[in-house]
Design a protein around this motif. Structure first.
Motif, PDB file in Angstrom:
ATOM      1  N   VAL A   1      48.011 -33.205 -32.530  1.00 33.62           N
ATOM      2  CA  VAL A   1      47.278 -34.160 -33.353  1.00 33.62           C
ATOM      3  C   VAL A   1      47.293 -33.666 -34.794  1.00 33.62           C
ATOM      4  N   GLN A   2      47.496 -34.595 -35.716  1.00 31.79           N
ATOM      5  CA  GLN A   2      47.431 -34.276 -37.136  1.00 31.79           C
ATOM      6  C   GLN A   2      46.143 -34.853 -37.724  1.00 31.79           C
ATOM      7  N   ILE A   3      45.408 -34.014 -38.415  1.00 33.92           N
ATOM      8  CA  ILE A   3      44.182 -34.420 -39.092  1.00 33.92           C
ATOM      9  C   ILE A   3      44.439 -34.348 -40.596  1.00 33.92           C
ATOM     10  N   GLY A   4      44.269 -35.466 -41.277  1.00 35.58           N
ATOM     11  CA  GLY A   4      44.475 -35.492 -42.721  1.00 35.58           C
ATOM     12  C   GLY A   4      43.149 -35.494 -43.465  1.00 35.58           C
ATOM     13  N   VAL A   5      43.093 -34.744 -44.553  1.00 37.82           N
ATOM     14  CA  VAL A   5      41.891 -34.706 -45.385  1.00 37.82           C
ATOM     15  C   VAL A   5      42.065 -35.710 -46.519  1.00 37.82           C
ATOM     16  N   ASP A   6      41.251 -36.752 -46.502  1.00 39.61           N
ATOM     17  CA  ASP A   6      41.337 -37.840 -47.467  1.00 39.61           C
ATOM     18  C   ASP A   6      40.421 -37.550 -48.654  1.00 39.61           C
ATOM     19  N   ILE A   7      40.966 -37.700 -49.856  1.00 39.30           N
ATOM     20  CA  ILE A   7      40.177 -37.427 -51.051  1.00 39.30           C
ATOM     21  C   ILE A   7      40.639 -38.358 -52.162  1.00 39.30           C
ATOM     22  N   ASP A   8      39.706 -38.830 -52.976  1.00 41.85           N
ATOM     23  CA  ASP A   8      40.071 -39.741 -54.060  1.00 41.85           C
ATOM     24  C   ASP A   8      40.738 -38.960 -55.185  1.00 41.85           C
ATOM     25  N   ARG A   9      41.577 -39.660 -55.928  1.00 35.61           N
ATOM     26  CA  ARG A   9      42.380 -39.015 -56.955  1.00 35.61           C
ATOM     27  C   ARG A   9      41.560 -38.364 -58.066  1.00 35.61           C
ATOM     28  N   PRO A  10      40.542 -39.013 -58.643  1.00 32.27           N
ATOM     29  CA  PRO A  10      39.775 -38.348 -59.708  1.00 32.27           C
ATOM     30  C   PRO A  10      39.134 -37.037 -59.247  1.00 32.27           C
ATOM     31  N   THR A  11      38.564 -37.043 -58.053  1.00 28.35           N
ATOM     32  CA  THR A  11      37.944 -35.823 -57.552  1.00 28.35           C
ATOM     33  C   THR A  11      38.989 -34.739 -57.342  1.00 28.35           C
ATOM     34  N   LEU A  12      40.146 -35.121 -56.798  1.00 30.44           N
ATOM     35  CA  LEU A  12      41.205 -34.145 -56.565  1.00 30.44           C
ATOM     36  C   LEU A  12      41.703 -33.557 -57.877  1.00 30.44           C
ATOM     37  N   ASP A  13      41.935 -34.395 -58.874  1.00 32.67           N
ATOM     38  CA  ASP A  13      42.417 -33.903 -60.166  1.00 32.67           C
ATOM     39  C   ASP A  13      41.419 -32.926 -60.780  1.00 32.67           C
ATOM     40  N   GLU A  14      40.144 -33.235 -60.635  1.00 33.08           N
ATOM     41  CA  GLU A  14      39.106 -32.335 -61.161  1.00 33.08           C
ATOM     42  C   GLU A  14      39.136 -30.996 -60.419  1.00 33.08           C
ATOM     43  N   ARG A  15      39.315 -31.053 -59.111  1.00 32.14           N
ATOM     44  CA  ARG A  15      39.382 -29.812 -58.320  1.00 32.14           C
ATOM     45  C   ARG A  15      40.598 -28.981 -58.710  1.00 32.14           C
ATOM     46  N   ILE A  16      41.727 -29.651 -58.919  1.00 28.29           N
ATOM     47  CA  ILE A  16      42.940 -28.937 -59.302  1.00 28.29           C
ATOM     48  C   ILE A  16      42.747 -28.232 -60.640  1.00 28.29           C
ATOM     49  N   ALA A  17      42.176 -28.946 -61.611  1.00 29.85           N
ATOM     50  CA  ALA A  17      41.952 -28.347 -62.925  1.00 29.85           C
ATOM     51  C   ALA A  17      41.031 -27.133 -62.817  1.00 29.85           C
ATOM     52  N   ARG A  18      39.974 -27.256 -62.026  1.00 32.19           N
ATOM     53  CA  ARG A  18      39.035 -26.149 -61.871  1.00 32.19           C
ATOM     54  C   ARG A  18      39.705 -24.974 -61.157  1.00 32.19           C
ATOM     55  N   ARG A  19      40.509 -25.269 -60.129  1.00 33.29           N
ATOM     56  CA  ARG A  19      41.180 -24.198 -59.399  1.00 33.29           C
ATOM     57  C   ARG A  19      42.139 -23.432 -60.313  1.00 33.29           C
ATOM     58  N   VAL A  20      42.900 -24.145 -61.114  1.00 32.07           N
ATOM     59  CA  VAL A  20      43.857 -23.470 -62.001  1.00 32.07           C
ATOM     60  C   VAL A  20      43.124 -22.609 -63.022  1.00 32.07           C
ATOM     61  N   ASP A  21      42.058 -23.125 -63.605  1.00 37.28           N
ATOM     62  CA  ASP A  21      41.276 -22.318 -64.556  1.00 37.28           C
ATOM     63  C   ASP A  21      40.756 -21.047 -63.877  1.00 37.28           C
ATOM     64  N   GLU A  22      40.281 -21.185 -62.661  1.00 37.75           N
ATOM     65  CA  GLU A  22      39.761 -20.024 -61.934  1.00 37.75           C
ATOM     66  C   GLU A  22      40.868 -19.024 -61.610  1.00 37.75           C
ATOM     67  N   MET A  23      42.078 -19.524 -61.299  1.00 36.04           N
ATOM     68  CA  MET A  23      43.209 -18.645 -61.032  1.00 36.04           C
ATOM     69  C   MET A  23      43.508 -17.747 -62.229  1.00 36.04           C
ATOM     70  N   PHE A  24      43.591 -18.361 -63.404  1.00 39.32           N
ATOM     71  CA  PHE A  24      43.917 -17.573 -64.590  1.00 39.32           C
ATOM     72  C   PHE A  24      42.781 -16.620 -64.943  1.00 39.32           C
ATOM     73  N   ALA A  25      41.536 -17.048 -64.738  1.00 36.38           N
ATOM     74  CA  ALA A  25      40.395 -16.174 -65.008  1.00 36.38           C
ATOM     75  C   ALA A  25      40.348 -14.999 -64.042  1.00 36.38           C
ATOM     76  N   ALA A  26      40.912 -15.190 -62.838  1.00 35.24           N
ATOM     77  CA  ALA A  26      40.859 -14.145 -61.804  1.00 35.24           C
ATOM     78  C   ALA A  26      41.996 -13.133 -61.918  1.00 35.24           C
ATOM     79  N   GLY A  27      42.877 -13.301 -62.923  1.00 33.27           N
ATOM     80  CA  GLY A  27      43.945 -12.320 -63.102  1.00 33.27           C
ATOM     81  C   GLY A  27      45.314 -12.786 -62.648  1.00 33.27           C
ATOM     82  N   PHE A  28      45.563 -14.078 -62.732  1.00 27.60           N
ATOM     83  CA  PHE A  28      46.851 -14.619 -62.278  1.00 27.60           C
ATOM     84  C   PHE A  28      48.021 -14.051 -63.082  1.00 27.60           C
ATOM     85  N   VAL A  29      47.858 -13.931 -64.391  1.00 24.12           N
ATOM     86  CA  VAL A  29      48.950 -13.393 -65.213  1.00 24.12           C
ATOM     87  C   VAL A  29      49.287 -11.974 -64.773  1.00 24.12           C
TER      88      VAL A  29
END
Length: 303
Positions: free
Chosen positions: A189-217
């Motif tokens: 069985v495949q379970i898909g996680v459904d999420i609206d685009r504005p919320t997803l875009d906001e999460r992506i932006a926050r995740r990327v900012d956190e990545m760089f703050a956590a020492g990604f470079v």
């Protein structure tokens, strides 16, 4: 009766990881990673790899198994994942697959046999790739198999070469060899996680900012010392190539951050497009308080 195979799918940053842990705890399961980049040791921050301390004691498979210089193909993943699934079911646990690539997931759960390879032909195509570049070779693919070209990024020379190789070997479109919508094991069985685009875009932006703050470079710098620039698979990861560009002076840090966000958003849209084409997926809303119960209900309906 064997335990079911559960595959969690959806766009990056949609909440698959948390739901995979919830389901593994509820079902007595173990997680199988199906993210192409999380197999690499040291690629942690940029792949949002879950730290051991946050895995709630749930066993995880196919994480940190390769050096960044080693290639990983869909065929490799199919073999590794199916072996892990068999082992997990063998001791009575439920395999919970989690990853964002429709091709990887379908290659694992669906009936799919990989076409053979021809080393001589492959070398010729790779030499041509080196000579004319990825976009030009991609344009050639578009001329012979537009459907395949539409699914491959113009700068993904490796997949373009593979598509042209398969077309030459089989005389059929590359897409004709893609997995059929038929589970290799009916207890899937495949379970898909459904999420609206504005919320997803906001999460992506926050995740990327956190990545760089956590020492990604700094993570990328360390991986370059270990051969990241020579990795056929690893260096293509979103974020890593952008940071490499910053470290080589091709872009500013701000540009690397913004390009990582843009690339991740674009990738998430491609993911969603792939998954929406699969009518077998049972979708649950990312913020539904009953999402675990609904997912479990879909899984239990197999029995």
């Amino acid at each position: 009766m064997p335990q079911p195979i559960v595959a969690l799918v959806g766009a990056t940053a949609s909440g698959k990881t948390g739901l995979s842990l919830d389901l593994a705890e509820r079902l007595g399961g173990e997680v199988v990673n199906t993210d192409a980049m999380q197999v690499y040791r040291g690629m942690d921050i940029g792949t949002a790899k879950l730290p051991v301390a946050e895995r709630r004691g749930v066993p995880h498979h196919l994480l940190d198994i390769l050096d960044v210089t080693e290639p990983a193909t869909v065929a490799h993943f199919q073999g590794w994942a199916r072996s892990s699934i068999a082992d997990i079911r063998g001791h009575g646990a439920t395999p919970v697959l989690v990853g964002g690539s429709a091709l990887y997931t379908r290659a694992i759960v669906d009936r799919f046999e990989f076409p053979g390879t021809d080393e001589s032909l492959r070398r010729e195509l790779e030499a041509e790739l080196e000579r004319i570049g990825g976009p030009a070779l991609h344009a050639r693919l578009e001329g012979v198999d537009p459907a395949a070209a539409a699914q491959i990024e113009p700068d993904n020379g490796r997949r373009t070469v593979r598509a042209l190789e398969v077309i030459a070997l089989t005389g059929r479109p590359y897409g004709a060899g893609m997995p059929r919508l038929e589970y290799a094991d009916p207890l899937t069985v495949q379970i898909g996680v459904d999420i609206d685009r504005p919320t997803l875009d906001e999460r992506i932006a926050r995740r990327v900012d956190e990545m760089f703050a956590a020492g990604f470079v700094e993570e990328v710098e360390a991986l370059l010392d270990r051969g990241l620039a020579d990795g056929l698979t690893s260096q293509r990861a979103i974020g890593y190539r952008e940071v490499i560009g910053f470290l080589t002076g091709d872009r500013t840090l701000a540009e690397a951050i913004e390009q990582t966000k843009t690339g991740t958003r674009r990738f998430s849209r491609r993911q969603d497009g792939w998954f929406r084409k699969d009518p077998r997926i049972v979708w649950v809303a990312h913020d539904d308080p009953d999402r675990v119960a609904k997912a479990v209900g879909a899984i239990e309906s197999l029995s």
